[in-house]
Enzyme design. Sequence first.
Site, PDB file in Angstrom:
ATOM      1  N   GLU A 125       0.846  -1.197   0.000  1.00 43.22           N
ATOM      2  CA  GLU A 125       0.000   0.000   0.000  1.00 43.22           C
ATOM      3  C   GLU A 125       0.888   1.256   0.000  1.00 43.22           C
ATOM      4  O   GLU A 125       1.883   1.316   0.732  1.00 43.22           O
ATOM      5  CB  GLU A 125      -0.851  -0.043   1.280  1.00 43.22           C
ATOM      6  N   CYS A 152      -5.383  -3.349   1.909  1.00 45.01           N
ATOM      7  CA  CYS A 152      -5.198  -3.393   3.372  1.00 45.01           C
ATOM      8  C   CYS A 152      -6.499  -3.636   4.133  1.00 45.01           C
ATOM      9  O   CYS A 152      -7.063  -4.720   4.059  1.00 45.01           O
ATOM     10  CB  CYS A 152      -4.522  -2.092   3.822  1.00 45.01           C
ATOM     11  N   LYS A 175      -9.050   2.793  -2.382  1.00 45.91           N
ATOM     12  CA  LYS A 175      -9.409   2.078  -1.144  1.00 45.91           C
ATOM     13  C   LYS A 175     -10.777   2.517  -0.627  1.00 45.91           C
ATOM     14  O   LYS A 175     -11.019   3.720  -0.451  1.00 45.91           O
ATOM     15  CB  LYS A 175      -8.330   2.358  -0.089  1.00 45.91           C
TER      16      LYS A 175
END
Lengths: 261, 261
Positions: free
Chosen positions: A44, A147, A113
């Site tokens: 990430e 994540c 994300k």
Amino acid sequence: MTVVRAALFQGPAQPGSIASNLNAIGRAAHSAAAAGADILVTPELSSTGYNVGQRMIEFAQPSTGETCRRVCEMAREHGIAIGCGYPESDAGAVFNSTMIAGADGHSLAHYRKTHLYGDYERSVFAPGQDLVAQFDFHGVRCGVITCYDVEFPETVRAHADAGTQWLLVPTGLMRPFEHVALHIVPARAYESQLFITYVNRCGSEHGLEFCGLSCAIAPDGGELVRAGAHEDLLIADIDTTVLDRSRAVNTHLSDRRRDLY
Amino acid sequence: MTVVRAALFQGPAQPGSIASNLNAIGRAAHSAAAAGADILVTPELSSTGYNVGQRMIEFAQPSTGETCRRVCEMAREHGIAIGCGYPESDAGAVFNSTMIAGADGHSLAHYRKTHLYGDYERSVFAPGQDLVAQFDFHGVRCGVITCYDVEFPETVRAHADAGTQWLLVPTGLMRPFEHVALHIVPARAYESQLFITYVNRCGSEHGLEFCGLSCAIAPDGGELVRAGAHEDLLIADIDTTVLDRSRAVNTHLSDRRRDLY
């Protein structure tokens, strides 16, 4: 039979040193290509590092900006696809984004994300609004999440239902959350019957200790490969015949009681 | 602060010997009460054993039958609640059921397994139609599911959303599916922020090898206690202050992107 060879780059980042981080990704791409990998996945926000405070907003670039252009160049140069995380600016907002550059230097996929983690991320990023980002790669249907997204079974279910066979998960997992890498990720692969590569950073950034433990997990929940706490370049083969065999035995997707949920 | 002391009985069953199995549960209830436990949880189908073929249908009894009556008697005798699995007959169908008898000898809860596993279960059982069965126990909101149910994150999410703080999971997990006990169960506790006690049998039944590994998992994903492969009586304290602390840090339930699922 379709096999894609994946390389997982677990490296430390220099917080805020984009040129240095991209150079490290370039070196990993060179090594990964030499190992026969078709694609390199990095953590990430691998271009900037994670823990850079409000400077993250200054580092943000559009998807047509210098970082993505440089990653596409490196992908073409080394003849290998590259997944890279970066802060993306668009219409006044900043997103925690991942771009996948194809080996021909063109973009294959892009993802923002959707599940932001904690006060810091919420103070610099806006959440993405598209849960499922996919791309076809050498005959394998791939998906990208980031994540904290993987801690929500709904995210991975949505991918399985959309046909994802291999889910790429760049991450920035810190101590003491090792159980996410060790338990949650294998559970996700098994319960939704797909491959997962979970690619974490290592080292520390201004007091945050990242725990490594990057891994590739097969759809039967088995570990194909697992890193320790230090820098590593893992290689894993994503084999669709393994997926087909697992889904024939582990019938979770069709055994759901959707009438009751 | 509310603390319930749970006892998890991981024992082998004598396939088809209901009297013998109930006697073993009675002995475990005696030991559990002596250890200060408030409730004893036993494996899936703990009254009959699991691998009895089509005889399972003959063993089936109504919820008002001899097995449930005997379990209620033992609960009152030893002053401890008891969870016991049995094949339940009702209106011409057979269900894979779990009953919870209170320490006063009355029924606290009843659940019919909703996710049947494999050809054998589907050949003898009808699936339950109610996903969430709950009961209040000394100030803790408890839920009951069975074995394969826990492999579906939707089941545990439904419990979390219904207020379940502690989920009891009688199971019959066989080799080579150890990863369910080791990874899936801790993942469920963490992602849905509740206690889980996963109570498996051990030993073999006509060629099926059960793998033990019963456990109590805290909402932060940590193991409170874990059995090996052999008979054991585990003790774990279910403490709602631990749950409250975990939910304050691990905000998964409120961090869901329900707008995107």
